[in-house]
Design an enzyme around this catalytic site. Structure first.
Site, PDB file in Angstrom:
ATOM      1  N   GLY A   7     -36.961  40.190 -10.564  1.00  0.00           N
ATOM      2  CA  GLY A   7     -36.169  41.421 -10.486  1.00  0.00           C
ATOM      3  C   GLY A   7     -36.567  42.285  -9.299  1.00  0.00           C
ATOM      4  CD  GLU A  16     -46.293  40.842  -7.348  1.00  0.00           C
ATOM      5  OE1 GLU A  16     -45.338  41.135  -8.068  1.00  0.00           O
ATOM      6  OE2 GLU A  16     -47.341  40.309  -7.773  1.00  0.00           O
ATOM      7  CD  GLN A  64     -42.268  33.807 -14.530  1.00  0.00           C
ATOM      8  OE1 GLN A  64     -42.413  33.909 -15.736  1.00  0.00           O
ATOM      9  NE2 GLN A  64     -42.135  34.867 -13.746  1.00  0.00           N
ATOM     10  CB  CYS A  97     -37.075  31.480 -20.999  1.00  0.00           C
ATOM     11  SG  CYS A  97     -35.839  30.163 -21.093  1.00  0.00           S
ATOM     12  CG  ASP A 141     -39.058  39.010 -18.360  1.00  0.00           C
ATOM     13  OD1 ASP A 141     -37.823  38.876 -18.459  1.00  0.00           O
ATOM     14  OD2 ASP A 141     -39.833  38.076 -18.036  1.00  0.00           O
ATOM     15  CE  LYS A 181     -38.442  41.425 -23.457  1.00  0.00           C
ATOM     16  NZ  LYS A 181     -37.842  42.638 -22.912  1.00  0.00           N
ATOM     17  CB  ALA A 231     -29.643  33.820 -16.485  1.00  0.00           C
ATOM     18  CB  CYS A 291     -31.035  29.932 -22.937  1.00  0.00           C
ATOM     19  SG  CYS A 291     -32.571  29.104 -23.313  1.00  0.00           S
TER      20      CYS A 291
HETATM   21  P1  FAD Z   1     -41.476  38.502 -13.335  1.00  0.00           P
HETATM   22  O1  FAD Z   1     -40.649  37.608 -12.510  1.00  0.00           O
HETATM   23  O2  FAD Z   1     -42.438  37.891 -14.276  1.00  0.00           O
HETATM   24  O3  FAD Z   1     -42.226  39.474 -12.322  1.00  0.00           O
HETATM   25  C1  FAD Z   1     -43.148  40.461 -12.683  1.00  0.00           C
HETATM   26  C2  FAD Z   1     -44.004  40.757 -11.450  1.00  0.00           C
HETATM   27  O4  FAD Z   1     -44.816  41.914 -11.707  1.00  0.00           O
HETATM   28  C3  FAD Z   1     -44.948  39.615 -11.100  1.00  0.00           C
HETATM   29  O5  FAD Z   1     -44.776  39.226  -9.758  1.00  0.00           O
HETATM   30  C4  FAD Z   1     -46.325  40.201 -11.348  1.00  0.00           C
HETATM   31  O6  FAD Z   1     -47.323  39.704 -10.447  1.00  0.00           O
HETATM   32  C5  FAD Z   1     -46.076  41.682 -11.103  1.00  0.00           C
HETATM   33  N1  FAD Z   1     -47.086  42.564 -11.682  1.00  0.00           N
HETATM   34  C6  FAD Z   1     -47.945  42.291 -12.690  1.00  0.00           C
HETATM   35  N2  FAD Z   1     -48.765  43.349 -12.862  1.00  0.00           N
HETATM   36  C7  FAD Z   1     -48.395  44.280 -11.973  1.00  0.00           C
HETATM   37  C8  FAD Z   1     -48.873  45.590 -11.661  1.00  0.00           C
HETATM   38  N3  FAD Z   1     -49.904  46.153 -12.303  1.00  0.00           N
HETATM   39  N4  FAD Z   1     -48.262  46.285 -10.669  1.00  0.00           N
HETATM   40  C9  FAD Z   1     -47.217  45.739  -9.997  1.00  0.00           C
HETATM   41  N5  FAD Z   1     -46.738  44.501 -10.240  1.00  0.00           N
HETATM   42  C10 FAD Z   1     -47.331  43.799 -11.220  1.00  0.00           C
HETATM   43  N6  FAD Z   1     -35.223  32.248 -17.100  1.00  0.00           N
HETATM   44  C11 FAD Z   1     -33.991  31.702 -16.906  1.00  0.00           C
HETATM   45  O7  FAD Z   1     -33.050  32.407 -16.533  1.00  0.00           O
HETATM   46  N7  FAD Z   1     -33.753  30.379 -17.129  1.00  0.00           N
HETATM   47  C12 FAD Z   1     -34.728  29.548 -17.527  1.00  0.00           C
HETATM   48  O8  FAD Z   1     -34.506  28.357 -17.705  1.00  0.00           O
HETATM   49  C13 FAD Z   1     -36.034  30.085 -17.741  1.00  0.00           C
HETATM   50  N8  FAD Z   1     -37.041  29.290 -18.164  1.00  0.00           N
HETATM   51  C14 FAD Z   1     -38.298  29.798 -18.262  1.00  0.00           C
HETATM   52  C15 FAD Z   1     -39.335  28.953 -18.642  1.00  0.00           C
HETATM   53  C16 FAD Z   1     -40.632  29.418 -18.702  1.00  0.00           C
HETATM   54  C17 FAD Z   1     -41.734  28.473 -19.144  1.00  0.00           C
HETATM   55  C18 FAD Z   1     -40.926  30.761 -18.348  1.00  0.00           C
HETATM   56  C19 FAD Z   1     -42.349  31.272 -18.345  1.00  0.00           C
HETATM   57  C20 FAD Z   1     -39.906  31.629 -17.992  1.00  0.00           C
HETATM   58  C21 FAD Z   1     -38.584  31.166 -17.956  1.00  0.00           C
HETATM   59  N9  FAD Z   1     -37.513  31.993 -17.635  1.00  0.00           N
HETATM   60  C22 FAD Z   1     -36.245  31.473 -17.492  1.00  0.00           C
HETATM   61  C23 FAD Z   1     -37.704  33.466 -17.624  1.00  0.00           C
HETATM   62  C24 FAD Z   1     -37.761  34.099 -16.240  1.00  0.00           C
HETATM   63  O9  FAD Z   1     -38.690  33.443 -15.414  1.00  0.00           O
HETATM   64  C25 FAD Z   1     -38.136  35.568 -16.386  1.00  0.00           C
HETATM   65  O10 FAD Z   1     -37.327  36.174 -17.377  1.00  0.00           O
HETATM   66  C26 FAD Z   1     -37.956  36.322 -15.084  1.00  0.00           C
HETATM   67  O11 FAD Z   1     -38.792  35.772 -14.087  1.00  0.00           O
HETATM   68  C27 FAD Z   1     -38.255  37.802 -15.289  1.00  0.00           C
HETATM   69  O12 FAD Z   1     -38.258  38.488 -14.081  1.00  0.00           O
HETATM   70  P2  FAD Z   1     -39.044  39.886 -13.965  1.00  0.00           P
HETATM   71  O13 FAD Z   1     -38.843  40.370 -12.580  1.00  0.00           O
HETATM   72  O14 FAD Z   1     -38.687  40.770 -15.087  1.00  0.00           O
HETATM   73  O15 FAD Z   1     -40.573  39.488 -14.206  1.00  0.00           O
HETATM   74  C1  UQ1 Z   2     -28.899  31.771 -13.709  1.00  0.00           C
HETATM   75  O1  UQ1 Z   2     -28.163  32.552 -13.090  1.00  0.00           O
HETATM   76  C2  UQ1 Z   2     -30.299  31.776 -13.455  1.00  0.00           C
HETATM   77  O2  UQ1 Z   2     -30.829  32.636 -12.531  1.00  0.00           O
HETATM   78  C3  UQ1 Z   2     -30.605  32.308 -11.202  1.00  0.00           C
HETATM   79  C4  UQ1 Z   2     -31.133  30.930 -14.152  1.00  0.00           C
HETATM   80  O3  UQ1 Z   2     -32.460  30.968 -13.914  1.00  0.00           O
HETATM   81  C5  UQ1 Z   2     -32.931  30.065 -13.045  1.00  0.00           C
HETATM   82  C6  UQ1 Z   2     -30.598  30.029 -15.126  1.00  0.00           C
HETATM   83  O4  UQ1 Z   2     -31.381  29.286 -15.739  1.00  0.00           O
HETATM   84  C7  UQ1 Z   2     -29.183  30.008 -15.363  1.00  0.00           C
HETATM   85  C8  UQ1 Z   2     -28.646  29.020 -16.341  1.00  0.00           C
HETATM   86  C9  UQ1 Z   2     -28.353  30.876 -14.682  1.00  0.00           C
HETATM   87  C10 UQ1 Z   2     -26.870  30.911 -14.936  1.00  0.00           C
HETATM   88  C11 UQ1 Z   2     -26.153  30.218 -13.826  1.00  0.00           C
HETATM   89  C12 UQ1 Z   2     -25.041  29.462 -13.961  1.00  0.00           C
HETATM   90  C13 UQ1 Z   2     -24.413  28.875 -12.759  1.00  0.00           C
HETATM   91  C14 UQ1 Z   2     -24.445  29.170 -15.264  1.00  0.00           C
END
Ligand code: FAD
Ligand code: UQ1
Length: 427
Positions: free
Chosen positions: A31, A52, A60, A178, A312, A320, A323, A355
């Site tokens: 994000g 960061e 992930q 996820c 998240d 969360k 996507a 998902c």
């Molecule tokens: P994050 O990307 O986790 O980023 C948070 C950031 O904050 C990190 O870079 C961290 O270093 C930083 N941070 C930590 N502490 C501090 C601090 N004190 N100060 C400043 N920064 C800090 N999503 C999908 O859409 N499809 C999937 O198939 C999918 N599969 C997944 C499978 C697994 C095993 C996992 C673990 C996740 C999966 N996800 C999936 C979920 C997805 O990766 C997360 O929902 C997404 O990355 C969330 O983004 P975010 O920016 O909220 O958090």
């Molecule tokens: C998605 O947009 C996304 O973020 C880029 C994911 O994380 C990697 C996903 O797992 C999925 C399924 C989407 C949705 C995208 C499409 C094309 C259905």
């Protein structure tokens, strides 16, 4: 060195102390990078800073594919300096304290930063210590998790070392990122056991704290059939509370009866409990549960209008995922710019999340839904059915979209594609 890094300015130590930014972004994950990319393009050089701490950015969603031997760990990570957007100041430090009345953030290194607008995108924390015996045992003796970069490669190692017996998969009694990932690895492992001729001498069991297999009913109905077809045992409302790695036993609590259930394991994939980051929990920005308290449609903070939240770390009531972050990023960017210009916030996030659930090597069920678990599907075909095309999309296309579009602020979810593909039908 990637050319992007020569544009992003890196500040570490106390170089940033006292600095003032038009927009300060906390977190350079999915994000934080999506938002800071698009805002810095709009606002220009040195207006946006990202706090960061990490040197590395992980994709992930690929961890599931690493744990199942489909992708290499190296494909999940890039140096942070290569993904940090140009024109952004990267403060390599952690946020520690928030004073939203005075519009300041104090970092772990003790620097005070000033902002006009704050975007919180700090993700969530994995609470390994909430399960007795997990910290000591994870990454050894057949116990792993795809949820931590340090252990994800162990999942594949232990799956390949498995010679039959009890294979156990868990889903905790907490929010998770996820929510499909705890069972994705189970379907792939089960298929792998069949490929290796081990299935007849193995039990595959899923213990979940939830009362259902999946939150959105349309896909839950199909997944319930799939676990039956694969003879996977499912124990609902069971929460992992303790691991005895010497005896190779896991202890679950039945959340309804409070009884303890002891399960032998030879392989166990644990999804640890997760929750809000400690440093956020202690801040004035959160709700009673510790999540950043934003309006679920506008993503603006409920009490501090110059603060927004994404991903998240927020209390937006959707699953969360990356996507969801994509869907939120366009809304947040436009609403923040409107707020800066004194205009009403017109963009509304509908809860879109997705998902992608691989149910075997070669087949994937693509769940996409809104705040109420109602389908919000991109493709005008039956998405209740698992397909090879979706599997290839997850393996080959989504990583490309993530690195080249989402992180650069050019991918704001599927709504435009959805509308185009559904022309002539009602969506
Ligand atoms: P994050 O990307 O986790 O980023 C948070 C950031 O904050 C990190 O870079 C961290 O270093 C930083 N941070 C930590 N502490 C501090 C601090 N004190 N100060 C400043 N920064 C800090 N999503 C999908 O859409 N499809 C999937 O198939 C999918 N599969 C997944 C499978 C697994 C095993 C996992 C673990 C996740 C999966 N996800 C999936 C979920 C997805 O990766 C997360 O929902 C997404 O990355 C969330 O983004 P975010 O920016 O909220 O958090
Ligand atoms: C998605 O947009 C996304 O973020 C880029 C994911 O994380 C990697 C996903 O797992 C999925 C399924 C989407 C949705 C995208 C499409 C094309 C259905």
């Amino acid at each position: 060195m990637n050319c992007r890094s020569s544009f992003a300015r890196l500040l570490s130590g106390n170089a940033a102390s006292g600095a003032h930014y038009r927009v300060l972004v906390v977190g350079g994950g999915t994000g934080g990078l999506a938002i800071s990319s698009s805002l810095s393009r709009k606002l220009g050089r040195d207006k946006v800073a990202v706090i960061e701490p990490s040197d590395v950015h992980y994709y992930q969603p690929m961890f599931t594919l690493v744990g199942s031997g489909i992708k290499k760990f190296e494909q999940t990570r890039r140096p942070m300096r290569n993904v940090m957007p140009r024109h952004v100041t990267w403060i390599q430090d952690g946020a520690s304290e928030f004073d939203p009345d005075n519009k300041t953030v104090v970092t772990v290194n003790g620097n005070k930063l000033y902002y006009d607008y704050l975007v919180v995108a700090a993700g969530l924390q994995i609470d390994v210590d909430k399960i007795k015996g997990l910290r000591e045992s994870i990454g050894s003796g057949g116990i792993s998790t795809n949820y931590l970069p340090d252990t994800v490669q162990k999942t594949w190692k232990f799956l390949e070392e498995f010679q039959g017996g009890e294979a156990v998969f868990t889903f905790p009694n907490s929010a998770v990122k996820c929510a499909g990932a705890p069972q994705k690895i189970m379907y792939l492992a089960e298929h792998r056991f069949r490929q290796r001729g081990l299935r007849d001498k193995s039990n595959v069991t899923y213990y979940t704290a939830l009362p259902v297999i999946f939150g959105a009913k349309k896909y839950a109905d199909r997944l319930s059939e799939i676990v039956d077809e694969k003879s996977i045992g499912v124990n609902y409302r069971h929460d992992l509370i303790e691991i005895d790695s010497t005896r190779k036993e896991a202890v679950f609590e039945n959340l309804e009866t409070k009884e303890k259930v002891v399960q032998k394991y030879d392989f166990m994939h644990v999804t640890p409990p997760m929750g809000p980051m400690d440093f956020l929990k202690a801040s004035p920005l959160v709700d009673g549960a510790g999540w950043v308290d934003v309006d679920k449609n506008t993503l603006q903070h409920k009490r501090y209008p110059n603060v927004f939240g994404i991903g998240d770390c927020t209390n937006v009531p959707t699953s969360k995922t990356a996507a969801a972050v994509a869907g939120q990023s366009g809304v947040l960017k436009r609403n923040l710019l409107s707020h800066m210009n004194g205009q009403p916030l017109t963009k509304r996030y509908d809860g879109y999340t997705s998902c992608p659930l691989p149910v075997s090597y070669g087949k994937l069920l693509l769940a996409e839904f809104d705040f109420d678990g109602q389908p919000l599907e991109t493709f005008p075909i039956n998405q209740r059915k698992e397909r090879l095309a979706f599997y290839i999309m997850k393996r080959e296309i989504l990583p490309h979209m993530y690195w080249n579009y989402l992180l650069k602020g050019h991918w704001e979810g599927t709504s435009t594609v959805r509308k185009l593909l559904h022309l002539g039908t009602s969506v």
